[in-house]
Design a protein around this motif. Structure first.
Motif, PDB file in Angstrom:
ATOM      1  N   ALA A 119       0.828  -1.202   0.000  1.00  0.00           N
ATOM      2  CA  ALA A 119       0.000   0.000   0.000  1.00  0.00           C
ATOM      3  C   ALA A 119       0.867   1.258   0.000  1.00  0.00           C
ATOM      4  N   THR A 142     -10.572   5.291   2.086  1.00  0.00           N
ATOM      5  CA  THR A 142      -9.704   4.291   1.453  1.00  0.00           C
ATOM      6  C   THR A 142      -8.873   3.543   2.486  1.00  0.00           C
ATOM      7  N   LYS A 145     -10.897   0.786   4.270  1.00  0.00           N
ATOM      8  CA  LYS A 145     -11.108  -0.337   3.358  1.00  0.00           C
ATOM      9  C   LYS A 145      -9.819  -1.116   3.132  1.00  0.00           C
ATOM     10  N   THR A 146      -8.696  -0.387   3.026  1.00  0.00           N
ATOM     11  CA  THR A 146      -7.408  -1.049   2.822  1.00  0.00           C
ATOM     12  C   THR A 146      -7.056  -1.933   4.009  1.00  0.00           C
TER      13      THR A 146
END
Length: 281
Positions: A119, A142, A145-146
């Protein structure tokens, strides 16, 4: 072999040997490991606190860095205390239920570490190669969710290890030549065929960390291509400084991990203490 037939042969306790062949210097070996452990606790805790309280650091790169620090704290706090207990007091006993549980947790956190490094590489790729899309891609939601996706993928890959170990028949062997519970270290104590364990372990490693390593490499190759085409020397230097530190962490993370894993599966002639040191690193 069915689970019901093999469960009667499950031992009550396993014994972690530590570092075979180096028992006489366990106390000396514990000194650098203990120092690194407390440095990791202090450094990662400080990073998390600083990033949390300093609002100017509430940016994607620093949020990913705090997530990486949290996983590093979890991994170090899970493995090192038991290792020091073995090196200091020779007490390596651990229950059969506790050993696979610890093993699965280590696999989950390790895979999550790899996912976060990917990531971070993606973050650098977008900010350097596609800066105009950065705000659209890395929105606040984000990160949640990551993190959730990383945890789910890690759990899905690591959970079957418990079933694969429980299905094996153990014949009284209880000594694990390691400082923490590892899948192949436990599987090799069985007198059943462990081909499925080897194949699944290798598959999981290639599909998680192996794929992450390939994508990390691809990201930084694209970043370097973009950086060297930039006309500004100052901008190139800044990008290389940031990416250089990331690349160092990635190399330190993946090289010992893959060497340790492949050695445990195939390197029968490599001394135990070599891959145990690398595994602990």
């Amino acid at each position: 072999m069915s689970l019901s037939n093999s469960s009667d042969a499950l031992p009550d306790t396993f014994f972690l040997v530590g570092i075979p062949g180096l028992e006489a210097v366990h106390i000396w070996i514990s000194i650098p490991f203990c120092s690194m452990h407390f440095s990791a606790l202090l450094g990662n805790s400080a990073l998390i606190v600083i990033i949390t309280i300093e609002r100017s650091l509430h940016k994607p790169m620093y949020i990913f860095l705090s997530m990486l620090s949290a996983t590093d704290l979890s991994l170090s706090s899970t493995t090192v205390p038991k290792m020091l207990q073995i090196l200091w007091f020779g007490d390596g006993s651990i229950s059969f239920s506790g050993c696979p549980t610890l093993m699965v947790f280590i696999h989950i956190v390790f895979a999550l570490d790899s996912f976060i490094l990917l990531a971070m590489a993606s973050d650098r790729y977008i900010v350097i190669c596609h800066p105009l899309h950065y705000a659209l891609v890395l929105m606040p939601q984000t990160f949640g969710k990551t993190g959730i996706m990383g945890i789910i993928c890690s759990m899905v890959g690591a959970s079957p290890f418990i079933f694969l170990l429980n299905r094996l028949l153990y014949c009284g062997h209880r000594l694990i030549p390691h400082t923490y519970c590892e899948h192949m270290g436990i599987a090799r104590l069985a007198c059943s065929n462990i081909t499925v364990n080897i194949v699944y372990g290798l598959t999981v490693a290639l599909l998680t960390m192996g794929l992450d390593a390939v994508l990390n490499t691809a990201s930084y190759m694209l970043i370097l291509c973009t950086v060297f085409r930039h006309p500004s020397c100052k901008a190139r230097r800044k990008a290389l400084n940031t990416c250089g530190s990331h690349l160092c962490v990635i190399l330190i993370f993946y090289i010992p991990a893959f060497f340790s894993f492949l050695t445990h599966c195939f390197g029968c002639h490599i001394p135990h203490h070599v891959y145990i040191f690398l595994a602990n690193l």
